[in-house]
Design an enzyme around this catalytic site. Structure first.
Site, mmCIF file in Angstrom:
data_model
loop_
_atom_site.group_PDB
_atom_site.id
_atom_site.type_symbol
_atom_site.label_atom_id
_atom_site.label_comp_id
_atom_site.label_asym_id
_atom_site.label_seq_id
_atom_site.Cartn_x
_atom_site.Cartn_y
_atom_site.Cartn_z
ATOM 1 N N HIS A 1 82.717 38.091 40.876
ATOM 2 C CA HIS A 1 83.568 38.080 42.076
ATOM 3 C C HIS A 1 83.358 36.820 42.936
ATOM 4 C CE1 HIS A 1 80.281 38.896 44.908
ATOM 5 N NE2 HIS A 1 79.757 39.526 43.883
ATOM 6 N N GLY B 1 87.175 21.479 22.515
ATOM 7 C CA GLY B 1 86.256 22.122 23.451
ATOM 8 C C GLY B 1 85.074 21.292 23.848
ATOM 9 N N HIS C 1 83.818 24.200 31.448
ATOM 10 C CA HIS C 1 83.659 25.042 30.258
ATOM 11 C C HIS C 1 82.509 26.011 30.497
ATOM 12 C CE1 HIS C 1 82.785 25.174 25.626
ATOM 13 N NE2 HIS C 1 83.029 26.355 26.135
ATOM 14 N N GLY D 1 87.175 23.363 15.307
ATOM 15 C CA GLY D 1 86.713 24.741 15.467
ATOM 16 C C GLY D 1 87.295 25.420 16.699
ATOM 17 N N HIS D 2 87.298 24.708 17.808
ATOM 18 C CA HIS D 2 87.786 25.313 19.053
ATOM 19 C C HIS D 2 89.279 25.647 18.941
ATOM 20 C CE1 HIS D 2 87.543 26.291 23.249
ATOM 21 N NE2 HIS D 2 88.576 25.515 23.515
ATOM 22 N N ASP E 1 96.736 29.209 8.209
ATOM 23 C CA ASP E 1 97.579 30.386 8.505
ATOM 24 C C ASP E 1 99.041 30.031 8.764
ATOM 25 O OD1 ASP E 1 95.243 31.797 8.304
ATOM 26 O OD2 ASP E 1 94.875 31.848 10.458
#
Ligand code: JB2
Length: 210
Positions: free
Chosen positions: A140, A72, A149, A12-13, A45
Site C-alpha cells: 500500500h 528486461g 524493475h 527470455g523476458h 508459438d
C-alpha cells in the site's frame, strides 16, 4: 477487432511478456522486433520476427500502434528504446497478467507490465514502462518511479518510494516507509532497512552499500 501490438526484443523476458499479453487478452501480437531474428523467421508459438529496429516506422505505418518493451535486463537500453518508440508515435499500454492482483485504488502508468501473480496493493502508484515481475509484491501507498524493475519475488513494503531506473533484485525486501533513490541496484535477497541514496549498489542482510 483486436488491437495490434509489437514486442521489442525476443529474449527470455519477451517470452514472459508474450504470455502477459495473451493473458491480458486485449491485443493481438503482430510480431517481435529483434535484429537477432531475421525478418520473417519464426520466433515462437506462431509469432514471427518483423526484423530489427530499422523496421519500427514501417510497422507503425502498417497499423501496429501499440508496443510492449520485452527487454528486461538493461534499464538504460529500456529508456533509450522507450524514447525512440514514443517519437514514432507508438502507444504503450499497461499490460497485466490475469493472475495478478491489483487494488482498484492503485495507479499504473503507461507501458508498465505486471507479470503473473504479482500483487499491487491500495493507493500504490507505479510509473512508466516499469516491470513488476513474477510474484513481486508492491504494498500500500508505495511510490515507484519510471523504468523501475521489481524482480521476481521481491517485496516492497508499505509507503516505500523508489526513484527512476532502479532495480530491486529477486526476493529482496524493502522495509516499510524507506526511500530508495534513482539508479539504485538492490541485490537479490537483500533486506533494505535504511534509506538508500541515488546511484548506490546495495547487497546483503541487512543491506550495505558496495
Ligand atoms: O536495441 C535493441 C536491442 N538490444 C538488445 N533493440 C531491439 N529490438 N532488441 C534488442 N535486444 C535484444 O533483446 C537482444 O537481441 C536479445 O534478443 C534481447 C534480450 O534478451 P536476453 O534474454 O538477453 O535478456 P532479457 O532482457 O530478455 O532477459 C533478462 O532480464 C529478465 C528480466 C534475463 O536476465 C532474464 O532471465 C530476466 N528474467
Amino acid at each position: 477487432m483486436e488491437k495490434k501490438i509489437v514486442i521489442i526484443g525476443a529474449g527470455g523476458h519477451a517470452g514472459v511478456v508474450k504470455d502477459v499479453i495473451e493473458s491480458d487478452g486485449r491485443y493481438a501480437i503482430a510480431g517481435v522486433i529483434d535484429a537477432r531474428f531475421a525478418k520473417g523467421s519464426l520466433w515462437k508459438d506462431g509469432i514471427y520476427s518483423l526484423g530489427g529496429d530499422e523496421e519500427l516506422e514501417h510497422v507503425f505505418e502498417a497499423g501496429v500502434g501499440n508496443v510492449a518493451i520485452g527487454i528486461g535486463q538493461n534499464a538504460q537500453l529500456r529508456f533509450k528504446i522507450y524514447s525512440k518508440l514514443k517519437k514514432i508515435g507508438f502507444k504503450f499500454p499497461t499490460l497485466v497478467h490475469a493472475s495478478a492482483i491489483i487494488s482498484d485504488s492503485a495507479t499504473i502508468d503507461e507501458g508498465t507490465i505486471i507479470m503473473p501473480v504479482a500483487v499491487i496493493n491500495c493507493y500504490a502508484k507505479i510509473g512508466k514502462f516499469g516491470i513488476i515481475n513474477t510474484a513481486a509484491i508492491v504494498e500500500h501507498d508505495c511510490r515507484i518511479g519510471e523504468n523501475v524493475h521489481v524482480a521476481p519475488g521481491a517485496c516492497v513494503l508499505g509507503g516505500v518510494s523508489i526513484g527512476n531506473n532502479s532495480h530491486v533484485g529477486a526476493k529482496a525486501v524493502i522495509i516499510q516507509s524507506r526511500t530508495v533513490g534513482e539508479n539504485v541496484i538492490i541485490g537479490a535477497g537483500a533486506v533494505v532497512t535504511k534509506d538508500v541514496s541515488k546511484e548506490s549498489i546495495i547487497v546483503g542482510v541487512p543491506a550495505r552499500s558496495i
